[in-house]
Design a protein around this motif. Sequence first.
Motif, PDB file in Angstrom:
ATOM      1  N   ALA A   1      -7.229  -8.843   2.110  1.00 27.88           N
ATOM      2  CA  ALA A   1      -5.905  -9.230   1.593  1.00 27.88           C
ATOM      3  C   ALA A   1      -5.271  -8.084   0.802  1.00 27.88           C
ATOM      4  O   ALA A   1      -4.081  -7.768   0.991  1.00 27.88           O
ATOM      5  CB  ALA A   1      -6.031 -10.478   0.714  1.00 27.88           C
ATOM      6  N   LEU A   2      -6.047  -7.457  -0.072  1.00 23.34           N
ATOM      7  CA  LEU A   2      -5.518  -6.332  -0.846  1.00 23.34           C
ATOM      8  C   LEU A   2      -5.164  -5.155   0.060  1.00 23.34           C
ATOM      9  O   LEU A   2      -4.128  -4.510  -0.133  1.00 23.34           O
ATOM     10  CB  LEU A   2      -6.527  -5.878  -1.900  1.00 23.34           C
ATOM     11  CG  LEU A   2      -6.567  -6.675  -3.198  1.00 23.34           C
ATOM     12  CD1 LEU A   2      -7.738  -6.239  -4.062  1.00 23.34           C
ATOM     13  CD2 LEU A   2      -5.272  -6.536  -3.961  1.00 23.34           C
TER      14      LEU A   2
ATOM     15  N   ALA B   1      -1.853  -6.062   1.996  1.00 26.05           N
ATOM     16  CA  ALA B   1      -0.704  -6.116   1.086  1.00 26.05           C
ATOM     17  C   ALA B   1      -0.340  -4.723   0.565  1.00 26.05           C
ATOM     18  O   ALA B   1       0.837  -4.329   0.590  1.00 26.05           O
ATOM     19  CB  ALA B   1      -0.995  -7.059  -0.076  1.00 26.05           C
TER      20      ALA B   1
ATOM     21  N   LEU C   1       1.045  -2.447   3.493  1.00 28.52           N
ATOM     22  CA  LEU C   1       2.434  -2.747   3.855  1.00 28.52           C
ATOM     23  C   LEU C   1       3.409  -2.279   2.771  1.00 28.52           C
ATOM     24  O   LEU C   1       4.490  -1.761   3.077  1.00 28.52           O
ATOM     25  CB  LEU C   1       2.602  -4.242   4.129  1.00 28.52           C
ATOM     26  CG  LEU C   1       1.897  -4.759   5.384  1.00 28.52           C
ATOM     27  CD1 LEU C   1       2.035  -6.276   5.490  1.00 28.52           C
ATOM     28  CD2 LEU C   1       2.429  -4.078   6.633  1.00 28.52           C
ATOM     29  N   PHE C   2       3.024  -2.466   1.498  1.00 29.99           N
ATOM     30  CA  PHE C   2       3.883  -2.005   0.417  1.00 29.99           C
ATOM     31  C   PHE C   2       4.106  -0.499   0.501  1.00 29.99           C
ATOM     32  O   PHE C   2       5.242  -0.026   0.378  1.00 29.99           O
ATOM     33  CB  PHE C   2       3.274  -2.366  -0.946  1.00 29.99           C
ATOM     34  CG  PHE C   2       3.992  -1.732  -2.104  1.00 29.99           C
ATOM     35  CD1 PHE C   2       5.197  -2.249  -2.554  1.00 29.99           C
ATOM     36  CD2 PHE C   2       3.486  -0.606  -2.733  1.00 29.99           C
ATOM     37  CE1 PHE C   2       5.883  -1.664  -3.612  1.00 29.99           C
ATOM     38  CE2 PHE C   2       4.156  -0.009  -3.793  1.00 29.99           C
ATOM     39  CZ  PHE C   2       5.353  -0.539  -4.234  1.00 29.99           C
TER      40      PHE C   2
ATOM     41  N   THR D   1      -3.718  -0.728   6.303  1.00 29.49           N
ATOM     42  CA  THR D   1      -3.395  -1.972   6.988  1.00 29.49           C
ATOM     43  C   THR D   1      -4.207  -2.164   8.266  1.00 29.49           C
ATOM     44  O   THR D   1      -4.668  -3.259   8.552  1.00 29.49           O
ATOM     45  CB  THR D   1      -1.891  -2.018   7.326  1.00 29.49           C
ATOM     46  OG1 THR D   1      -1.146  -1.807   6.130  1.00 29.49           O
ATOM     47  CG2 THR D   1      -1.504  -3.356   7.915  1.00 29.49           C
TER      48      THR D   1
ATOM     49  N   ARG E   1      -9.001  -2.706  -5.779  1.00 32.47           N
ATOM     50  CA  ARG E   1      -9.447  -2.749  -4.391  1.00 32.47           C
ATOM     51  C   ARG E   1     -10.564  -1.745  -4.143  1.00 32.47           C
ATOM     52  O   ARG E   1     -11.553  -2.050  -3.486  1.00 32.47           O
ATOM     53  CB  ARG E   1      -8.279  -2.456  -3.446  1.00 32.47           C
ATOM     54  CG  ARG E   1      -8.640  -2.736  -1.990  1.00 32.47           C
ATOM     55  CD  ARG E   1      -8.156  -1.598  -1.088  1.00 32.47           C
ATOM     56  NE  ARG E   1      -8.825  -1.648   0.168  1.00 32.47           N
ATOM     57  CZ  ARG E   1      -9.916  -0.926   0.455  1.00 32.47           C
ATOM     58  NH1 ARG E   1     -10.437  -0.122  -0.419  1.00 32.47           N
ATOM     59  NH2 ARG E   1     -10.495  -1.010   1.619  1.00 32.47           N
TER      60      ARG E   1
END
Length: 166
Positions: free
Chosen positions: A11-12, A15, A18-19, A80, A128
């Motif tokens: 998840a980290l 996220a 993508l950021f 990602t 992370r």
Amino acid sequence: MASPRTVTIVALSVALGLFFVFMGTIKLTPRLSKDAYGEMKRAYKTYVKALPMLKKMGINSILLRKIIGSLEVACGIVMTLVPGRPKDVANFILLLLVLAVLFFHQLVGDPLKRYAHALVFGILLTCRLLIARQPDERPKKKSITSEKEDQIPQKGGSEKGKMKVS
């Protein structure tokens, strides 16, 4: 079923990846947001003015912005999509970039609201990386050889309560 640690890392990674793809793209092109792109151009001009060493090295604001933007996009894509060790390398590079950006913001005296997002994402990158680098906690299974070793008394020693007779 995946462990909570694995779910957290995935998840980290997605996220954060993508950021950074989004932020890097904003630094490289005005297609996503003309206002944000203009703001990035202006900010990087002030960074280069505040650090004359960059000009001596031949790095102008455009080159600095494009280098940082390209690294963000590349590392964001790795975070990602690419499995394994490259994610940790990309995570580390992004953490270094965030630290550089925080340094630039401090150098020019920006208020906290201008760099709060970089601070938050730096903390997330650190978390992370720490979670990903922790060893797996699996219960140790006793092997047959270790059980046999436990049963064999040590040489020269006697078991408690028994007397050695020669």
